[in-house]
Design an enzyme around this catalytic site. Structure first.
Site, PDB file in Angstrom:
ATOM      1  N   GLU A   7     -12.249  14.210   6.148  1.00  0.00           N
ATOM      2  CA  GLU A   7     -13.222  13.667   7.019  1.00  0.00           C
ATOM      3  C   GLU A   7     -14.573  14.219   7.096  1.00  0.00           C
ATOM      4  O   GLU A   7     -15.238  14.485   8.029  1.00  0.00           O
ATOM      5  CB  GLU A   7     -12.636  13.411   8.576  1.00  0.00           C
ATOM      6  CG  GLU A   7     -11.849  12.516   9.040  1.00  0.00           C
ATOM      7  CD  GLU A   7     -11.638  12.324  10.407  1.00  0.00           C
ATOM      8  OE1 GLU A   7     -12.206  11.359  10.957  1.00  0.00           O
ATOM      9  OE2 GLU A   7     -10.908  13.230  11.150  1.00  0.00           O
ATOM     10  N   HIS A   8     -14.837  14.703   5.823  1.00  0.00           N
ATOM     11  CA  HIS A   8     -16.180  15.319   5.635  1.00  0.00           C
ATOM     12  C   HIS A   8     -16.412  15.201   3.904  1.00  0.00           C
ATOM     13  O   HIS A   8     -15.735  14.664   3.344  1.00  0.00           O
ATOM     14  CB  HIS A   8     -16.136  16.799   5.965  1.00  0.00           C
ATOM     15  CG  HIS A   8     -15.278  17.595   5.336  1.00  0.00           C
ATOM     16  ND1 HIS A   8     -13.747  18.134   5.872  1.00  0.00           N
ATOM     17  CD2 HIS A   8     -15.123  18.050   3.908  1.00  0.00           C
ATOM     18  CE1 HIS A   8     -13.179  18.750   4.818  1.00  0.00           C
ATOM     19  NE2 HIS A   8     -13.883  18.727   3.734  1.00  0.00           N
TER      20      HIS A   8
END
Length: 260
Positions: A170-171
């Site tokens: 998630e990045h």
């Protein structure tokens, strides 16, 4: 915003543009009703732009429904939902990502041929097939840095014992490149360049996916025995991470327009 019948809103909810909220969707404002132990403070709920909430779903207070996320009808959302995620059930769990149908290496390689490197829909992201040698003594998979693996790493880390409902990643990274291999078990990997999004199934130690810098990456749906090996081109640097998807989209749009 589209708001269907039976939905009640209160001042602890922030709803951004282009949101769809289906009939009888419920927003709670107290995780412990009538409790004398916990302070009655209403946490703010945020529904990001483009999100869609199905009929009769329930969203607990203080959560964020990410940009373009989809909440299935009747789902009970107990944790924040990442951008583009699709969640269903009680409690709600991620079952996929918008516009990212999961595919395996064999579906992407042309005519079923084994390719050392295969392009994907996502800018700069490639799938790799490493050499495999097998005999009575066992099997061996090997990849040369700078060749099968398109950079020389300075760091590695392994992810394992991940509960199936958890997601990792998630990045995006500003400069760091990564190469992912599921050395055991199965892991789903989502790659996103800000325009295109694709999901890959890593289920063999001879398969890897290369994520260049400025690629939004997510790993989820780990099998119980999964071990994910990640090679990185740079040492850990907290400032290299972009953890907000909306910020990532802005940066990729600026890069596409030639802006710094």
């Amino acid at each position: 915003m589209t708001l269907k019948c039976g939905v009640q809103l209160w001042d602890g909810i922030t709803i951004e543009d282009d949101v769809f909220i289906g009939p009888n969707a419920t927003f709670t404002n107290d995780p412990f009703p009538r409790s004398k132990v916990y302070p009655q403070e209403f946490a703010r709920t945020v529904i990001r732009r483009g999100a869609s909430l199905g009929a009769n779903c329930t969203v607990l207070p203080g959560l964020t429904i990410g940009t373009n996320a989809m909440v299935g009808a009747g789902a009970v959302v107990t944790r924040s939902v990442p951008a583009n995620a699709i969640v269903v059930g009680n409690p709600a769990k991620i079952v996929g990502y918008v516009d990212a149908r999961p595919v395996c290496h064999e579906q992407i390689t042309a005519a079923g041929k084994v390719a050392a490197q295969t392009e994907t829909m996502v800018k700069g992201v490639t799938l790799h097939t490493m050499n495999k040698f097998a005999d009575l003594r066992g099997s061996l998979s090997v990849g040369n840095f700078g060749h099968a693996i398109p950079f020389k790493p300075v760091r590695y880390f392994m992810v394992y014992d991940v509960p199936t409902e958890e997601i990792r990643g998630e990045h995006a990274h500003r400069v760091c490149h990564q190469f992912l291999v599921a050395v055991k078990g199965l892991v789903h990997v989502v790659a996103d360049d800000g325009i295109h999004r694709q999901e890959f199934i890593l289920d063999k130690p001879t398969q890897g996916v290369y994520l260049p810098a400025m690629t939004w990456g997510i790993q989820y749906r780990y099998s119980p025995d999964a071990i994910l090996m990640v090679f990185a081109s740079h040492h850990y640097d907290a400032t290299d991470y972009i953890r907000d998807y909306d910020e990532f989209r802005i940066l990729t749009e600026c890069a596409g327009n030639g802006r710094p």
